[in-house]
Enzyme design. Structure first.
Site, PDB file in Angstrom:
ATOM      1  CD  GLN A 171      -2.524  -1.240   2.685  1.00 27.77           C
ATOM      2  OE1 GLN A 171      -3.455  -0.497   2.972  1.00 27.77           O
ATOM      3  NE2 GLN A 171      -2.058  -2.131   3.537  1.00 27.77           N
ATOM      4  CG  HIS A 230      -2.688   2.971  -1.878  1.00 24.02           C
ATOM      5  ND1 HIS A 230      -2.607   3.066  -0.511  1.00 24.02           N
ATOM      6  CD2 HIS A 230      -3.839   2.294  -2.136  1.00 24.02           C
ATOM      7  CE1 HIS A 230      -3.663   2.469   0.029  1.00 24.02           C
ATOM      8  NE2 HIS A 230      -4.411   1.983  -0.932  1.00 24.02           N
ATOM      9  CG  ASN A 253       0.542  -4.030  12.662  1.00 26.91           C
ATOM     10  OD1 ASN A 253       1.248  -3.313  11.961  1.00 26.91           O
ATOM     11  ND2 ASN A 253      -0.623  -3.631  13.111  1.00 26.91           N
TER      12      ASN A 253
END
Ligand SMILES: [Zn+2]
Length: 243
Positions: free
Chosen positions: A103, A121, A215
């Site tokens: 992204q 993107h 994460n």
């Protein structure tokens, strides 16, 4: 080696096709701020009472091109690939089928030498004319007296090849991303909160064996079952795999 890192290494070794699905958190260790984190650009904009969803939108670009292209920016050093980009590229070069879907628009996977990269993107490598679609290098674009980048042919606005708010991702890239995730045996979701589409929907195309999340905080993967959750930084995690 940490047992979770060992587990991740085993998963990668076992898998025929690995998809690395990354977000902003993959590039923070390269010095690029996560838009949604406390020190990110979003916060900076918010402090100036600028809503990023407004000023990084197609509407704003069209209605206020002068402001869009001349927003004061903090000078940031040119980002370099970190251990995540570098380790993934090295694995690919060694013959592992690792496919990156990102992204991010920073091109750091390619800079590290990765060959299979889908950019949901878009990217900043080239700019294009909104009227005639002619493609330009960002540094060669001429600007008019209001410092708006212009195409010499029809005076169209020349803009980065990134997907702004209010715009859809490229259909070809999206379709290829769906196919790629569908074919994978191992899905590694890294440095993304999965709060925005298409990311949120795309991961549900996965029909393979294992799902890993790397994460700094837990994320909602919906119905997708996570086999391994590694809490931490993405670059550090991949550095540990290497050791
Ligand atoms: Zn043009």
């Amino acid at each position: 080696m940490d047992s979770k890192i060992l587990q991740l290494k085993d998963y990668i070794d076992e898998a025929e096709i690995v998809v690395f699905f990354g977000g902003a958190g993959v590039s923070t260790e390269s010095g690029l701020p996560d838009y949604r984190s406390r020190n990110g650009q979003y916060t900076e904009m918010e402090e100036q009472n600028l809503d990023p969803k407004v000023i990084m939108s197609r509407k704003y670009l069209i209605e206020n091109p002068e402001a869009f292209f001349n927003r004061p920016k903090k000078s940031v050093a040119i980002p370099e690939p970190n251990d995540a980009h570098k380790t993934l590229a090295k694995m690919e070069q060694a013959g592992k089928d690792i496919r990156v879907i990102t992204q991010n628009v920073d091109g750091l996977h390619q800079k590290a030498g990765h060959r299979f990269v889908l950019e949901l993107h878009g990217h900043n490598r080239t700019w294009y004319c909104m009227e005639c679609s002619r493609v330009y290098e960002p540094e060669e674009v001429e600007r008019d007296e209001r410092h708006i980048p212009r195409c010499p042919i029809e005076q169209g606005i020349v803009r980065p090849s990134v997907v702004l708010f209010g715009e859809n991702p490229d259909k070809g890239v999206l379709e290829k991303s769906r196919e790629t995730i569908h074919k994978a045996d191992l899905l590694i979701i890294a440095g993304t909160s999965l709060t925005v589409n298409p990311a949120k929907n795309l991961i549900h195309r996965f029909k393979g064996k294992r799902v890993v999340v790397i994460n700094n905080e837990e994320i909602d993967t919906g119905k997708l079952k996570v086999d391994l959750y590694i809490e931490g930084k993405v670059g550090e995690t991949f550095k540990a795999i290497n050791e």
